[in-house]
Design an enzyme around this catalytic site. Structure first.
Site, mmCIF file in Angstrom:
data_model
loop_
_atom_site.group_PDB
_atom_site.id
_atom_site.type_symbol
_atom_site.label_atom_id
_atom_site.label_comp_id
_atom_site.label_asym_id
_atom_site.label_seq_id
_atom_site.Cartn_x
_atom_site.Cartn_y
_atom_site.Cartn_z
ATOM 1 N N ARG A 244 18.197 37.320 16.170
ATOM 2 C CA ARG A 244 18.026 36.089 15.883
ATOM 3 C C ARG A 244 18.688 34.997 16.492
ATOM 4 N NH1 ARG A 244 19.175 38.353 11.386
ATOM 5 N NH2 ARG A 244 16.934 38.457 10.860
ATOM 6 N N ASN B 256 16.982 36.193 1.786
ATOM 7 C CA ASN B 256 17.701 37.165 2.243
ATOM 8 C C ASN B 256 19.068 36.301 2.448
ATOM 9 O OD1 ASN B 256 19.258 38.593 4.454
ATOM 10 N ND2 ASN B 256 17.392 39.929 4.590
ATOM 11 N N LYS B 257 20.351 36.988 1.669
ATOM 12 C CA LYS B 257 21.604 36.162 1.929
ATOM 13 C C LYS B 257 22.275 36.368 3.404
ATOM 14 C CE LYS B 257 23.196 36.820 -2.645
ATOM 15 N NZ LYS B 257 23.903 38.207 -3.456
ATOM 16 N N ASP C 15 10.976 35.742 10.018
ATOM 17 C CA ASP C 15 10.362 36.874 9.812
ATOM 18 C C ASP C 15 10.943 38.169 10.959
ATOM 19 O OD1 ASP C 15 8.510 38.437 7.698
ATOM 20 O OD2 ASP C 15 7.663 39.186 9.563
ATOM 21 N N GLU D 34 4.334 36.361 -0.780
ATOM 22 C CA GLU D 34 3.697 37.872 -0.392
ATOM 23 C C GLU D 34 3.709 37.637 1.219
ATOM 24 O OE1 GLU D 34 0.419 40.807 -1.679
ATOM 25 O OE2 GLU D 34 0.370 38.650 -2.834
ATOM 26 N N TYR E 47 19.678 47.028 8.480
ATOM 27 C CA TYR E 47 20.030 48.148 9.360
ATOM 28 C C TYR E 47 21.049 47.954 10.201
ATOM 29 C CZ TYR E 47 15.307 49.360 7.172
ATOM 30 O OH TYR E 47 14.334 49.766 6.430
HETATM 31 P P1 ITT Z 1 12.992 36.649 3.476
HETATM 32 O O1 ITT Z 1 11.340 37.197 3.705
HETATM 33 O O2 ITT Z 1 13.192 36.008 1.978
HETATM 34 O O3 ITT Z 1 13.488 35.922 4.576
HETATM 35 P P2 ITT Z 1 13.265 39.623 3.849
HETATM 36 O O4 ITT Z 1 14.555 40.219 3.912
HETATM 37 O O5 ITT Z 1 12.261 40.215 2.985
HETATM 38 O O6 ITT Z 1 13.820 38.126 3.520
HETATM 39 P P3 ITT Z 1 11.693 40.153 6.330
HETATM 40 O O7 ITT Z 1 10.638 40.195 5.549
HETATM 41 O O8 ITT Z 1 11.601 39.017 7.454
HETATM 42 O O9 ITT Z 1 12.755 39.372 5.452
HETATM 43 O O10 ITT Z 1 12.326 41.578 6.523
HETATM 44 C C1 ITT Z 1 13.358 41.656 7.536
HETATM 45 C C2 ITT Z 1 13.977 42.781 7.200
HETATM 46 O O11 ITT Z 1 14.309 43.625 8.686
HETATM 47 C C3 ITT Z 1 15.360 42.730 6.713
HETATM 48 O O12 ITT Z 1 15.382 42.794 5.230
HETATM 49 C C4 ITT Z 1 16.289 44.006 7.014
HETATM 50 O O13 ITT Z 1 15.855 45.337 6.531
HETATM 51 C C5 ITT Z 1 15.652 43.812 8.758
HETATM 52 N N1 ITT Z 1 16.382 43.139 9.427
HETATM 53 C C6 ITT Z 1 15.923 42.069 10.178
HETATM 54 N N2 ITT Z 1 17.048 41.278 10.968
HETATM 55 C C7 ITT Z 1 18.098 42.327 10.800
HETATM 56 C C8 ITT Z 1 19.297 42.207 11.134
HETATM 57 O O14 ITT Z 1 19.816 41.060 11.883
HETATM 58 N N3 ITT Z 1 20.313 43.220 10.857
HETATM 59 C C9 ITT Z 1 20.015 44.199 10.140
HETATM 60 N N4 ITT Z 1 18.426 44.211 9.756
HETATM 61 C C10 ITT Z 1 17.896 43.287 9.824
#
Ligand code: ITT
Length: 194
Positions: free
Chosen positions: A181, A11-12, A71, A42, A154
């Site tokens: 975070r 996730n960038k 996560d 997964e 979001y």
């Molecule tokens: P990785 O598993 O590769 O790290 P991911 O995006 O799939 O990437 P997650 O499974 O932890 O990571 O999902 C987290 C999701 O929650 C993320 O894709 C966003 O939709 C949301 N999210 C988490 N932190 C956020 C933030 O700071 N701002 C906005 N949305 C956030």
């Protein structure tokens, strides 16, 4: 201490936030892309801890650096903490974030809009080390319509209570002081004593 750390994320948005928060302390953060690793772990866990461990552990086996994983998710009180663990998958199933926002607005009609972001960081120093966890929460509410386009995921529909501002409108530095975070990373920094 070794200031080279691998961040187990594709996730960038997350990557940019870890770099911005940890770079001033001299940390160099490597991503899967930097090492040409194409791995999507997964997420079969039923908790943020389990999923963060699955990601950190899978990458720690194949990279020569200590690993951090993240996560996280958006938990909406009136929807029993949905989308929560499924935040990323829910947006995908809706066909993208703008559609996910609309679907959440629809489900929230006439309901309380309290919500929070949650983050669980897992740190695995060496392949046989015990995983360590650092967690953070950011309370707020879901807006009535998207506001701004800063951040990722979001952020454009989230209003942060602590600063009384929309995450879609604040600059990176502000989000990185008050986000879920940032709070989890503050605990990690205390542990690292930096
Ligand atoms: P990785 O598993 O590769 O790290 P991911 O995006 O799939 O990437 P997650 O499974 O932890 O990571 O999902 C987290 C999701 O929650 C993320 O894709 C966003 O939709 C949301 N999210 C988490 N932190 C956020 C933030 O700071 N701002 C906005 N949305 C956030």
């Amino acid at each position: 201490m070794n200031k080279q750390i691998f961040l187990a994320t594709n996730n960038k948005g997350k990557l940019a936030e870890y770099r911005e928060i940890l770079a001033p302390m001299g940390f160099v953060i490597y991503s899967p892309k930097d090492l040409n690793i194409d791995l999507d772990v997964e997420e079969t866990g039923t908790t943020y801890r389990e999923n963060s461990f699955l990601k950190a552990n899978a990458f720690r086996k194949i990279v020569p650096f200590p690993v951090l994983s993240d996560d996280s998710g958006l938990e909406i009180d009136a929807l029993n903490n949905f989308p929560g663990l499924f935040s990323s998958r829910f947006a995908e199933s809706c066909g993208g974030y703008p559609q996910a926002y609309e679907e959440l607005f629809r489900r929230l009609e006439g309901k309380d809009r309290s919500a929070h972001f949650r983050c669980c960081i897992c740190y695995v120093e060496s392949p046989d080390a015990k995983p360590l966890y650092f967690e953070g929460i950011c309370p707020g509410r879901i807006l009535n319509a998207p506001s701004g386009d800063h951040g990722f995921g979001y952020d454009p529909i989230f209003h942060c209570d602590e600063i009384d501002q929309d995450f879609g409108l604040v600059d990176e530095a502000t989000k990185n002081k008050y986000s879920h975070r940032a709070k989890a990373l503050q605990k990690l920094k205390l542990f690292f004593a930096i």
